[in-house]
Design a protein around this motif. Structure first.
Motif, mmCIF file in Angstrom:
data_model
loop_
_atom_site.group_PDB
_atom_site.id
_atom_site.type_symbol
_atom_site.label_atom_id
_atom_site.label_comp_id
_atom_site.label_asym_id
_atom_site.label_seq_id
_atom_site.Cartn_x
_atom_site.Cartn_y
_atom_site.Cartn_z
ATOM 1 N N UNK A 1 0.792 -1.165 0.197
ATOM 2 C CA UNK A 1 -0.108 0.073 0.003
ATOM 3 C C UNK A 1 0.769 1.047 0.027
ATOM 4 N N UNK A 2 0.432 2.298 -0.661
ATOM 5 C CA UNK A 2 1.238 3.453 -0.680
ATOM 6 C C UNK A 2 1.367 4.265 0.421
ATOM 7 N N UNK A 3 2.591 4.578 1.082
ATOM 8 C CA UNK A 3 2.754 5.348 2.067
ATOM 9 C C UNK A 3 3.531 6.747 1.331
ATOM 10 N N UNK A 4 2.741 7.693 2.037
ATOM 11 C CA UNK A 4 3.518 8.991 1.676
ATOM 12 C C UNK A 4 4.616 9.470 2.574
ATOM 13 N N UNK A 5 5.980 9.078 2.061
ATOM 14 C CA UNK A 5 7.077 9.319 3.275
ATOM 15 C C UNK A 5 7.357 10.830 3.599
ATOM 16 N N UNK A 6 6.554 11.852 2.872
ATOM 17 C CA UNK A 6 6.558 13.287 3.320
ATOM 18 C C UNK A 6 5.601 13.782 4.335
ATOM 19 N N UNK A 7 4.570 12.716 4.544
ATOM 20 C CA UNK A 7 3.629 13.240 5.493
ATOM 21 C C UNK A 7 4.108 12.835 6.664
ATOM 22 N N UNK A 8 3.481 13.334 7.849
ATOM 23 C CA UNK A 8 3.835 12.976 9.264
ATOM 24 C C UNK A 8 3.106 11.792 9.672
ATOM 25 N N UNK A 9 3.762 11.114 10.360
ATOM 26 C CA UNK A 9 3.143 9.900 11.021
ATOM 27 C C UNK A 9 2.483 10.333 12.450
ATOM 28 N N UNK A 160 -0.669 6.663 4.844
ATOM 29 C CA UNK A 160 -1.488 5.824 3.792
ATOM 30 C C UNK A 160 -2.215 6.437 2.881
ATOM 31 N N UNK A 161 -2.090 6.475 1.649
ATOM 32 C CA UNK A 161 -2.765 7.384 0.655
ATOM 33 C C UNK A 161 -3.413 6.003 -0.340
ATOM 34 N N UNK A 162 -4.758 6.402 -0.641
ATOM 35 C CA UNK A 162 -5.320 7.667 -1.004
ATOM 36 C C UNK A 162 -6.026 8.149 0.419
ATOM 37 N N UNK A 163 -6.188 7.230 1.300
ATOM 38 C CA UNK A 163 -7.088 7.713 2.450
ATOM 39 C C UNK A 163 -6.772 6.579 3.585
ATOM 40 N N UNK A 164 -7.196 6.923 4.917
ATOM 41 C CA UNK A 164 -6.915 6.271 5.875
ATOM 42 C C UNK A 164 -7.979 6.354 7.118
ATOM 43 N N UNK A 165 -8.071 5.708 7.918
ATOM 44 C CA UNK A 165 -8.699 5.587 9.148
ATOM 45 C C UNK A 165 -8.412 6.982 9.995
ATOM 46 N N UNK A 166 -7.054 7.170 10.313
ATOM 47 C CA UNK A 166 -6.510 8.225 11.099
ATOM 48 C C UNK A 166 -6.938 9.552 10.685
ATOM 49 N N UNK A 167 -7.082 9.972 9.428
ATOM 50 C CA UNK A 167 -7.282 11.294 8.932
ATOM 51 C C UNK A 167 -9.002 11.627 9.194
ATOM 52 N N UNK A 168 -9.882 10.697 9.404
ATOM 53 C CA UNK A 168 -11.139 10.761 9.788
ATOM 54 C C UNK A 168 -11.427 10.827 11.315
#
Length: 175
Positions: A1-9, A160-168
């Protein structure tokens, strides 16, 4: 699954619940696997407990964690089968606001590749209750690994992109 390495964990505070009439802390291998995987991923173990296969006991433990602002997510293991003592999905139904139908479907699809039609005996489920995620996995070590590695590791990763549970999470209590 695609992980955006530029985003904050963003670490998630996760409580682990083992539902079993026979396991104790030192024999709870599936709970230990979950704890190991979630902490290695950078998440926070908020709490860990073992309760017997009893709807009232499971519901009480869930309510305590759902109402705890230090718990974002509960992952349970055990009690998702078909026997009379398997009552975790029934307990989840008593506390949930919304079911996450795709979780059980995806879990069984992933599991089918490993155990074939035996996956039909799993009632893995997920829900949201008062802003807290709830995930119920079967009690076997393999099922816990399948659920974490195949679904939860990516969906609980804010990158995780394009979406994930955390952003919700900030919007789960909207009305």
């Amino acid at each position: 699954m695609p992980i955006d390495e530029t985003a904050v964990f963003l670490p998630v505070r996760i409580a682990v619940l083992t539902v079993s009439d026979s396991r104790m802390h030192d024999t709870d291998t599936s709970g230990a696997i979950l704890v190991e995987r979630l902490t290695e991923a950078g998440h926070i173990l908020a709490d860990r407990a073992i309760v017997i296969d009893d709807v009232a006991e499971i519901v009480a433990r869930l309510h305590g964690w759902i109402d705890d602002p230090e718990v974002d997510c509960v992952i349970s293991t055990g009690g998702t089968g078909l026997t009379g003592r398997d009552v975790t999905p029934e307990a989840f139904a008593r506390v949930r606001d919304k079911e996450i139908e795709g979780f059980g479907e995806l879990f069984r699809w992933l599991s089918y590749a490993k155990i074939g039609t035996s996956t039909i005996q799993s009632r893995a489920t997920a829900a949201v209750a008062r802003g807290t995620y709830l995930f119920a996995l079967p009690g076997s070590n393999g099922a816990v690994k399948d659920g974490w590695d195949g679904i939860l590791a990516s969906q609980l990763d804010s990158r995780h992109r394009p979406c994930n549970f955390v952003e919700l999470m900030p919007r789960l209590k909207e009305r």
